[in-house]
Structures are given as structure tokens and as C-alpha cells.
Design a protein around this motif. Sequence first.
Motif, PDB file in Angstrom:
ATOM      1  N   PRO A   1       0.832  -1.155   0.041  1.00  0.00           N
ATOM      2  CA  PRO A   1       0.150   0.048   0.026  1.00  0.00           C
ATOM      3  C   PRO A   1       0.812   1.075   0.174  1.00  0.00           C
ATOM      4  CG  PRO A   1      -0.576  -1.615   1.727  1.00  0.00           C
ATOM      5  CD  PRO A   1       0.506  -2.050   1.144  1.00  0.00           C
ATOM      6  N   ASN A   2       0.366   2.174  -0.861  1.00  0.00           N
ATOM      7  CA  ASN A   2       0.802   3.816  -0.625  1.00  0.00           C
ATOM      8  C   ASN A   2       2.374   3.557  -0.892  1.00  0.00           C
ATOM      9  OD1 ASN A   2       0.735   6.365  -0.175  1.00  0.00           O
ATOM     10  ND2 ASN A   2       1.327   6.250   1.970  1.00  0.00           N
ATOM     11  N   ASP A   3       2.642   2.643  -1.931  1.00  0.00           N
ATOM     12  CA  ASP A   3       3.957   2.696  -2.717  1.00  0.00           C
ATOM     13  C   ASP A   3       4.287   3.800  -3.464  1.00  0.00           C
ATOM     14  OD1 ASP A   3       6.269   1.934  -3.938  1.00  0.00           O
ATOM     15  OD2 ASP A   3       5.513   0.479  -5.202  1.00  0.00           O
ATOM     16  N   ASP A   4       5.200   4.753  -3.218  1.00  0.00           N
ATOM     17  CA  ASP A   4       5.553   5.914  -3.912  1.00  0.00           C
ATOM     18  C   ASP A   4       7.064   5.751  -4.577  1.00  0.00           C
ATOM     19  OD1 ASP A   4       7.537   5.984  -1.883  1.00  0.00           O
ATOM     20  OD2 ASP A   4       6.772   8.063  -1.216  1.00  0.00           O
ATOM     21  N   VAL A   5       7.451   4.632  -4.712  1.00  0.00           N
ATOM     22  CA  VAL A   5       8.701   4.332  -5.560  1.00  0.00           C
ATOM     23  C   VAL A   5       8.570   4.037  -6.888  1.00  0.00           C
ATOM     24  CG1 VAL A   5      10.985   3.118  -5.670  1.00  0.00           C
ATOM     25  CG2 VAL A   5       9.992   3.512  -3.428  1.00  0.00           C
ATOM     26  N   PRO A   6       8.990   4.876  -7.917  1.00  0.00           N
ATOM     27  CA  PRO A   6       8.479   4.417  -9.393  1.00  0.00           C
ATOM     28  C   PRO A   6       9.406   3.140  -9.831  1.00  0.00           C
ATOM     29  CG  PRO A   6      10.128   6.284  -9.062  1.00  0.00           C
ATOM     30  CD  PRO A   6       9.746   5.941  -7.742  1.00  0.00           C
ATOM     31  N   PRO A   7       8.941   2.474 -10.954  1.00  0.00           N
ATOM     32  CA  PRO A   7       9.414   1.425 -11.272  1.00  0.00           C
ATOM     33  C   PRO A   7      10.679   1.819 -12.167  1.00  0.00           C
ATOM     34  CG  PRO A   7       7.404   1.758 -12.560  1.00  0.00           C
ATOM     35  CD  PRO A   7       7.490   3.030 -11.541  1.00  0.00           C
ATOM     36  N   GLU A   8      11.369   0.761 -12.778  1.00  0.00           N
ATOM     37  CA  GLU A   8      12.277   0.793 -13.597  1.00  0.00           C
ATOM     38  C   GLU A   8      11.937   1.596 -15.076  1.00  0.00           C
ATOM     39  OE1 GLU A   8      15.723   0.545 -12.782  1.00  0.00           O
ATOM     40  OE2 GLU A   8      14.644   0.208 -10.754  1.00  0.00           O
ATOM     41  N   GLU A   9      12.858   2.308 -15.684  1.00  0.00           N
ATOM     42  CA  GLU A   9      12.656   2.951 -16.996  1.00  0.00           C
ATOM     43  C   GLU A   9      12.789   1.975 -18.145  1.00  0.00           C
ATOM     44  OE1 GLU A   9      15.432   5.673 -19.740  1.00  0.00           O
ATOM     45  OE2 GLU A   9      14.837   6.735 -17.620  1.00  0.00           O
TER      46      GLU A   9
ATOM     47  N   ASP B   1      11.156  -4.938  -8.840  1.00  0.00           N
ATOM     48  CA  ASP B   1      10.178  -5.272  -7.808  1.00  0.00           C
ATOM     49  C   ASP B   1       8.871  -6.136  -8.290  1.00  0.00           C
ATOM     50  OD1 ASP B   1      11.556  -3.809  -6.172  1.00  0.00           O
ATOM     51  OD2 ASP B   1      10.757  -1.851  -6.861  1.00  0.00           O
ATOM     52  N   ASN B   2       8.915  -6.718  -9.558  1.00  0.00           N
ATOM     53  CA  ASN B   2       7.624  -7.327  -9.978  1.00  0.00           C
ATOM     54  C   ASN B   2       6.530  -6.756 -10.032  1.00  0.00           C
ATOM     55  OD1 ASN B   2       6.699  -9.703 -11.670  1.00  0.00           O
ATOM     56  ND2 ASN B   2       6.499 -10.550  -9.506  1.00  0.00           N
ATOM     57  N   ASP B   3       6.437  -5.333 -10.074  1.00  0.00           N
ATOM     58  CA  ASP B   3       5.128  -4.825  -9.929  1.00  0.00           C
ATOM     59  C   ASP B   3       4.560  -3.992 -11.003  1.00  0.00           C
ATOM     60  OD1 ASP B   3       7.076  -2.662  -9.583  1.00  0.00           O
ATOM     61  OD2 ASP B   3       6.214  -1.940  -7.557  1.00  0.00           O
ATOM     62  N   ILE B   4       5.211  -4.009 -12.170  1.00  0.00           N
ATOM     63  CA  ILE B   4       4.924  -3.282 -13.251  1.00  0.00           C
ATOM     64  C   ILE B   4       3.630  -3.531 -13.932  1.00  0.00           C
ATOM     65  CG2 ILE B   4       5.426  -2.368 -15.554  1.00  0.00           C
ATOM     66  CD1 ILE B   4       8.189  -2.443 -14.795  1.00  0.00           C
ATOM     67  N   ALA B   5       2.572  -2.761 -13.927  1.00  0.00           N
ATOM     68  CA  ALA B   5       1.124  -2.954 -14.340  1.00  0.00           C
ATOM     69  C   ALA B   5       0.963  -2.786 -15.853  1.00  0.00           C
ATOM     70  CB  ALA B   5       0.035  -2.391 -13.508  1.00  0.00           C
TER      71      ALA B   5
ATOM     72  N   CYS C   1       7.990  10.784 -32.850  1.00  0.00           N
ATOM     73  CA  CYS C   1       9.046   9.970 -31.879  1.00  0.00           C
ATOM     74  C   CYS C   1       8.236   9.444 -30.761  1.00  0.00           C
ATOM     75  CB  CYS C   1      10.044  11.057 -31.514  1.00  0.00           C
ATOM     76  SG  CYS C   1      11.080  11.816 -32.929  1.00  0.00           S
ATOM     77  N   TYR C   2       8.746   8.433 -30.015  1.00  0.00           N
ATOM     78  CA  TYR C   2       8.061   7.869 -28.988  1.00  0.00           C
ATOM     79  C   TYR C   2       9.036   7.691 -28.015  1.00  0.00           C
ATOM     80  CZ  TYR C   2       4.786   6.410 -32.461  1.00  0.00           C
ATOM     81  OH  TYR C   2       3.948   6.452 -33.661  1.00  0.00           O
ATOM     82  N   ARG C   3       8.309   7.885 -26.529  1.00  0.00           N
ATOM     83  CA  ARG C   3       9.322   7.622 -25.107  1.00  0.00           C
ATOM     84  C   ARG C   3       8.269   6.874 -24.342  1.00  0.00           C
ATOM     85  NH1 ARG C   3      11.664  12.987 -23.044  1.00  0.00           N
ATOM     86  NH2 ARG C   3      13.263  11.509 -22.119  1.00  0.00           N
ATOM     87  N   ILE C   4       8.597   5.766 -23.763  1.00  0.00           N
ATOM     88  CA  ILE C   4       7.778   5.013 -23.079  1.00  0.00           C
ATOM     89  C   ILE C   4       8.091   5.024 -21.265  1.00  0.00           C
ATOM     90  CG2 ILE C   4       7.225   2.582 -22.580  1.00  0.00           C
ATOM     91  CD1 ILE C   4       6.735   3.689 -25.402  1.00  0.00           C
ATOM     92  N   ALA C   5       7.115   5.162 -20.823  1.00  0.00           N
ATOM     93  CA  ALA C   5       7.403   5.048 -19.065  1.00  0.00           C
ATOM     94  C   ALA C   5       6.734   3.831 -18.528  1.00  0.00           C
ATOM     95  CB  ALA C   5       6.733   6.248 -18.733  1.00  0.00           C
ATOM     96  N   SER C   6       7.107   3.310 -17.563  1.00  0.00           N
ATOM     97  CA  SER C   6       6.676   1.998 -16.849  1.00  0.00           C
ATOM     98  C   SER C   6       5.569   2.557 -15.751  1.00  0.00           C
ATOM     99  CB  SER C   6       7.752   1.260 -16.205  1.00  0.00           C
ATOM    100  OG  SER C   6       8.546   0.859 -17.036  1.00  0.00           O
ATOM    101  N   VAL C   7       4.549   2.228 -15.572  1.00  0.00           N
ATOM    102  CA  VAL C   7       3.564   2.373 -14.417  1.00  0.00           C
ATOM    103  C   VAL C   7       3.422   1.069 -13.580  1.00  0.00           C
ATOM    104  CG1 VAL C   7       1.385   3.268 -13.780  1.00  0.00           C
ATOM    105  CG2 VAL C   7       2.463   3.814 -16.000  1.00  0.00           C
ATOM    106  N   ASP C   8       3.579   1.402 -12.229  1.00  0.00           N
ATOM    107  CA  ASP C   8       3.476   0.346 -11.392  1.00  0.00           C
ATOM    108  C   ASP C   8       1.862   0.167 -10.967  1.00  0.00           C
ATOM    109  OD1 ASP C   8       3.117   1.867  -9.478  1.00  0.00           O
ATOM    110  OD2 ASP C   8       5.362   1.656  -8.535  1.00  0.00           O
ATOM    111  N   ARG C   9       1.710  -0.893 -10.236  1.00  0.00           N
ATOM    112  CA  ARG C   9       0.313  -1.081  -9.551  1.00  0.00           C
ATOM    113  C   ARG C   9      -0.131  -0.123  -8.694  1.00  0.00           C
ATOM    114  NH1 ARG C   9       2.664  -6.588  -8.546  1.00  0.00           N
ATOM    115  NH2 ARG C   9       2.132  -7.827 -10.316  1.00  0.00           N
TER     116      ARG C   9
END
Length: 956
Positions: A720-728, A781-785, A822-830
Amino acid sequence: MFKRFFLCFAFLTAFLLEAQATHIRAGEITAVRISQSGLRYRFTLTIYRDTEGVEFGQGGVFNFGQGRTIGPTLDALRAEAVDNVISEVNIGNNTSIITIQFDHTFDAPGVYVVSFTEQNRNTNIINLGGASSENLAFHVETAIRIQAGDGLNNTPILTIPPIDRACIGSRFIHNAGAFDADGDSLAYKLVTPLQDRGVAIETYLPLDDASISTLREGGGGGTIFEIDPITGDLTWDAPQFEGEYNVAFIVEEWRFSVLNDRYELIGFVTRDMQIVVEDCNNERPELEVPLDTCIEAGTLLEAIVRGTDPDNNQVLIEAFGGVFDLNIAPAEFVGLPDEDAAPRFRDQPAESLFKWETDISHVRSRPYEVQFKISDNPSDPDAPAFTDFERWNITVVAPAPTGLTGSITSSTSIQLNWDDYIGANFNPVMQVYRRVDSFDFDPENCNIGIPANSGYELIDELPINQTSFLDENGIRPGVNYCYRIVAEFPLPSGGTSYASQEFCVTIPLDVPAMTNVSVEETSETNGEVFVRWISPLDIDATLFPPPYRYELIRYDGFNSTDNRTLVTSTSDTVFTDTGLNTSAQAYNYRVRFYDVDDNLIDSSSTASSVRLDAFGEVRSINLTWDADVPWSNQIQSDPWHLIYRNRTDATASDVDNFVLIDSARVTVDGLRYLDDGSFNNVALLDDREYCYFVTTRGGYGNPLIPSPLENNSQIICIQPNDDVPPEEPEIDTPGDDVIITGPDGLPLILLQSENCERLTVEPCAFANFTNTVSWTVNDVDNDIASFNVYFSETGAEADFTLVGSSRTNTFDHTGLSSIKGCYRIASVDRSGNESSLSDAICFDNCPNYELPNTFTPNGDNINDTFRAFDQPNGRCPRFVESVVFQVFDRWGGQEIYSYNSTEDVEPNIFIDWDGTDKNGNVLPSGTYYYLATVTYDVLDQSIATEEFKNWVRIIR
């Protein structure tokens, strides 16, 4: 405009306006489109004036926002008014209502601000400078958008007068009683009163300014001055000093744009109103109104409205709203017991009757608002009246379609039929809904259309004159299919009918039916899925003799056919599939079956495993899940899905044991659940990870197949309340990329596009491209959604905008008119945290332009102009922005013709020179020299322009 308008001091007389004296108190402008084909509108200016002071119309200017103005004299206003009439109604207390109508035809679509400006306001308006307010101009504006695709657009009409009364120390509420005949959505916003276009009144003070009031009814807090953006209730809680106050607000109209898939602002009406505050020594009268309701079109709605007064004063009950101004079957409001329509004060308790014989033409999605107002009549003739408002919302619902029935036409199709629809003249569409297994509900009251989370899916929309439908959309053996139909009325009014009665039919089970795809072990390498199916119970054993052999086939994902794998061949109907990545991957299965002679008979439908997603929030976790299966996972006989979680002990440290913590009623709430610790009243801790799995329960609605069918999701863990972003992420590059300099001076990676190869076969005007981007990421962290995809057509850092998201590591950007971008991608976690953006990769347009060296301008329509090649397709002009073309004599000295596509209203990149000089004289046969400079739409500026220098021969 007003169905009921009465003030206790009013004696109403109507007459044509001659030159009289006035200061303006309040007003507004409304508009109605009076031409179905042209852009002609009728504007109604309504002004409330103080009858003591300067003359009305002196200096008054009505501005249509398109160059046309009327004024600035009374004679000029009257000369342009409809029927040359300016009407006035005297309502007493030195106040009268002036109404003027003007017609105007706009010459083109656009957004127009229509306004009226006149000196002066009335004097002693406390929050506009007091005595100096008479030196301020009065200005109101109405905006209207005229645009292709909008259809007819009329402004809202405000049915309740803009002069209202308030009492010191008591909460004041005003509602304009706005009604939009088009059914547009309305929104309300406070604004500063104006004295001209774009000129606000600098001396204006809002009514919660400390110099105006610090009171609130009941004490406590500071003064409240606000307008509800949805209901339009303007609240001032509470006035402190006697006197007159002016405020302004706008009523916005919003309409849904099918083209842009969003609501858009299409206009607004400004109301500048006056509030008269008095010292009242009585209590507020009270209203009792019906609860909000829905009524089927074509039925009579009757309701009693009751008014009382704690001081035993007489009361006046009034009703306002668009329902009283309808062209067909307007509503009535009469006093009881004599059913007298004339408003009057009566002894309390007083009752009035609302009557409305509704009609199919009244159907719309938004409710009709009826505003009820009660005023008391104090026994002291010098005492001011006290008022109150109540709102009643009435939704007119279209009748349900009737006569729905059907039959099985084959093992893969069902024929439906129904009656002609009663509201067909209003051009609704007929929506066909389907689900697996019956779902019982009563289409009545405000249960309109198909209930959310009922499991019904829209499978088609049909013209209203069509009364049959052949359903061939994924019909599967063994399934009990149930249907309902609904009439959906067109925008902007919209409206949804009640649902028809349900019709159900079961397809014979002559192939195996999947019943279980349940995750029994969650692992990246050793996951297990339990699979079960039912034998084909309704098969003709004479034609297809048993025993049967089954082949179990597995695919990756919910419903894809990727990575097809033959898992087993068996005579059994159960199997546990092992060695899987059930942590990150869903799987789907189907069964092929063979007869005793090993002849392939058919195959089952596919069924996927249940995939659970989790999203961390503050001290809570939001769960959602899904599966692509031939049965329904939302059945009324077993509506609860089971939620399991670890860490249910007091210290939240037991990670190994999962406990049933709750269940989700999916027929009401859908496939979702919020865990906030309510099940044991222990809040979730933000410093640890919680793990979950869900057991779904579903069925086919077929008595031959056991129910409920229970299947487990994978286990998923989240903090809960995880505020750490995932890897790029890192976008894949094949290695044949090119580095160019972008508009910011930074390097951009340019990839080869497969689109360029297909242009050899596409026509010259082709402009429907798809860019595909793939990437990799180290999910520590195995949490990318999911992944967010950002796009920029230029490659500039500031231009990247979100264009989509993907749950997989690839994204198809479709419907592009150009390859460039051009494209850029961002990971989003749960928990919704987004990583930094990846480095950009770009695709570029592949330009092409080719010119001939001969043409024959002899009028035979063959090769008559010097024209860029447009065939074969591989030689077409591609991604050309502009062409500058010059022709010289054969010695290259004198320019005899030129063309610049950027200077042409209708640019022609093909050139199409007809062999004449710049004066239109025909040039003789011969050889000429030309220079063509072509500019391309590309990222790579090194190829942005190309020069063509060559000889061209004219043959006549």
C-alpha cells in the motif's frame, strides 16, 4: 418564458414601451435557432429596470458579435426588433420587465458572443460601489457555437426571474430554473459582473467579502457565497445588511461530440441578477415536494406539493421549469382543492397539484428540473416576505421494446425477432444485448436500460426499422444465451428506453465445454494450471461414436493464438498443466476431440485463466480481475467471488497462510474489490507487502453443466501507498538506426519503418499508417502493471503527449496520416507510480518525388500537362509539403513560367503545367529548362529539400 411568475407586491400590466425612465437592475440574453437549414437565430433580451431614473434605450447597444450592432437609441432598437415591438410588464415596486427580440443570420459557422450594453445600473447597489453604481454600465453576454456536426443549438432558457429577495441572517438560495430544450448538459459558474466586452466592474465585491457580510445562518464559520456547478443553486449564507446587491453567473451548455469522443462547450448565457436584502422578523416557510422520479413516456404523472408556514402566514406556491413551456403536452400546476391555475396566497397548509401527461417527444437522458418556490405573506403589510426553493427531477423514459423472441438456426447462430418500436419516428437505434445465463431485474422506475455489472454486453446497434437480427457472434455450444433489447435515442437530447423482457435459448452441447482454468500454483517457472472440461453430452453418438480422445491446446494470453502448444492427448477430462510462468502470464486453452476411429470432430471454445491486478492506495489496495471464458462469471445464483489474503494475523507478518477475508458481489459491484482492512478492522500497513488471490464463481446457465464453476487467479503481491517508481523501459532498436539532430539540438535515434516498403503498392493519397514500438524493462520489484506511450510529431522535448497505454511490451500507434514521429515509454507500477521516460526513438517519412521529361499539351487528355508521376504507385509523390517550379528558355536565362504551391489557395504538388508562359500564351514545341525545389515533411533536415534541374520537351 415564465410559466408562473408572481411577486406579492405585483400588479401585472402589459403595454408597448414608450420613452420612460429606468436604471437597469438585472437581465440576460437567450437565443433560439429559427431556421432548420440556415444560420438564423432569434435573440431575446430580458431587462429588469428601476422605473425611476434615466430613460431606457438611450445609449443601449445590442451587438451580434459579427460586425452588426443595433442602437444606440430607443428608436433604433425598436426599428430592428421583431415586429418593431418592445414590450414592458410593470411588476410594481418601481420595477418593470422589458423584453425585446431581434433576428440575425450568421454568415458562417463560428463562435459568436452576443451582448447588450447600456448606461446605467440603478443606484445604491452595495457591492458595486454603493451610490456610484448608477455610473456603471450594465452588460450581459451570451455565447453560441455554430459548427458542423453540432446540429441545432439553442441556448438555455432561464425560467425563474433574476430579482430575488433575501433576509438578514438567513441563508439565501436562488436557482435560475435553467432549461435546455436540446437536452444539453448544463454547468454553472460565478463570474464578475461586466460593464462592457471584456471589462469587469472593478468596484465589485463578492458577497462573502468581509465588508459585505461575516454572518452565517446558525452561526459558526464565515459567510458562504457559491454556486453549485451541477444544480445551479446559488447560495449566500448569509446576508448581513439591508440593501440591493448584484451578482453574475454563467450557465454553460455542454454537448457530447461523437467525432471527438468528449463533451464540448457550445455556449453560455450570462445572468446578471439583483438580490434585495431586507430585515425579516418571520420564519422561513417550508415545502414538501415529491422524491425524484422516472416516468414512462405516455403516462400521466401527478404529484402533490405541500407548503406550510411556522408563523401561520398565508403562502404562495409557484412552479418553474421547461416542462411548462413544451410545445407538446406541457405540464400544469394548479392550486387545490379548486384546481385554479392562477397563483395566489392561500391559508397554510396549502397544497398544489402537478400534472403532466408525458409524451414520447419528451424522452431525453437528462432529467427535467422543476423548481418550486414558496413565499409567505406576513400579516404586517410592511414586513418583507420570506421564500424558499426545492427542486424535483423528473426523467422521462422511453417505453421498452416489445415482442422479443427467437430460435436456434444452427449450432452457431440464433435468430431474434421483435415488434415495431413505438418511438421509431424519433430515430433511435435498437441496441441488442447478450449475456450468458439469465439475469433477472425489473425494467421500471429509474432502472433504465441495462444495469451496470449485470453481465450483459452490447453486441450490435441496428436501424430502428429493423425488427430482426441473426446473432452469429461467437455462439458456443452448451451455453444458455439471454438477450434484451433497448432503444437508444440520438444526441443531443439522448435518452434510453427501459429494457425489453429477457429471451433465453440454450445451444445443444455437441462439443466439449471448458469448465475450469484455475491457477493452482503461482510461479515464474513452476506455475500450475488445473484444466477441466465436460464431454459433448448432446452429441449424436451414432454419427460420432465414443470413446473420445481429447487434445488439450494451450496459448499465451487471454484470447490470442500465440505460442500454440499441444499439452496432452488423453481420454480423461481433467489435466494439470505445469512448468508455467503463471506469475506474469495468462493462458487460454481449448480441447479438440476425436471419435473412436480417430477422426477429428470439432473443438471446444477457448477459456483463459483468471488474471488479478492490484493497485496500491493509501492504507488500502484495489483489486480487479478478469477472464475470457465461454461461461459467465457474473451469475445471480452465485454472485459472490471470494477474496483471499495473507498477513491476516495481528502483526501482519504471516506471509505463508492465505485466509478468506471477504467476498465481492460482482453482479452489483463488478469484478473489483477494495481492501482497506474493514473485514477485521485492522488497517493495512504501508511498510509491507500483501498478497492476494481471487476465486471466481460462474456458470453456463445449462442444467447439464454443474454450477458454480470455481477458478482461482494467480497470487499477486503489492505494498500500500508505494511511492517508489518502477524502472525505466528501453525501446528496442534493430541496429540499423541513424542518428539525427532534433529540434532541441539533441540527438534522435531514427529507425527504419516497415511502412515505407508498403508504399510501393499503396495509392498516392494513402494516409493510414501504423507505427509499432517494442521495449524491454527490468521489473526489479515485479510490480509493473502497464506502460504509458508518449508521442511527439516533431521530436521536441516539450511536444511529447500521452497517446496510449499497453499492458504488454509493445504498442501499435494506428490511424496515422504520417509516419513521422518520436516515442518515449514510461513504466507504471500497480500503485500508479510512473517511471522516467525512456530515450526517444523516431520514425521518419520516406519522401519521393519524380518528374517527367516530355509532355504533349494537345488537348487529347493524355499527358496534357507537365505533372509529377502518379503511377505506378511506387513513383507517387510522398510527404511533399510544397513545390516551387520555374521554367526558363533553353539557354536557362529568361524565366517564362513559375508556380509556387505555398501561394495557391488549393495547392497542387503535381504542378500540372499546361505549357503556357506566365501570361497564358501557348509556348511552341521545343526544349525548355526547369528548376523544381521540393520541400518534404521529414524529421531529418538533411533530406528536407530536393532540387530537380532538367530539360523538358513540349511536343504539340
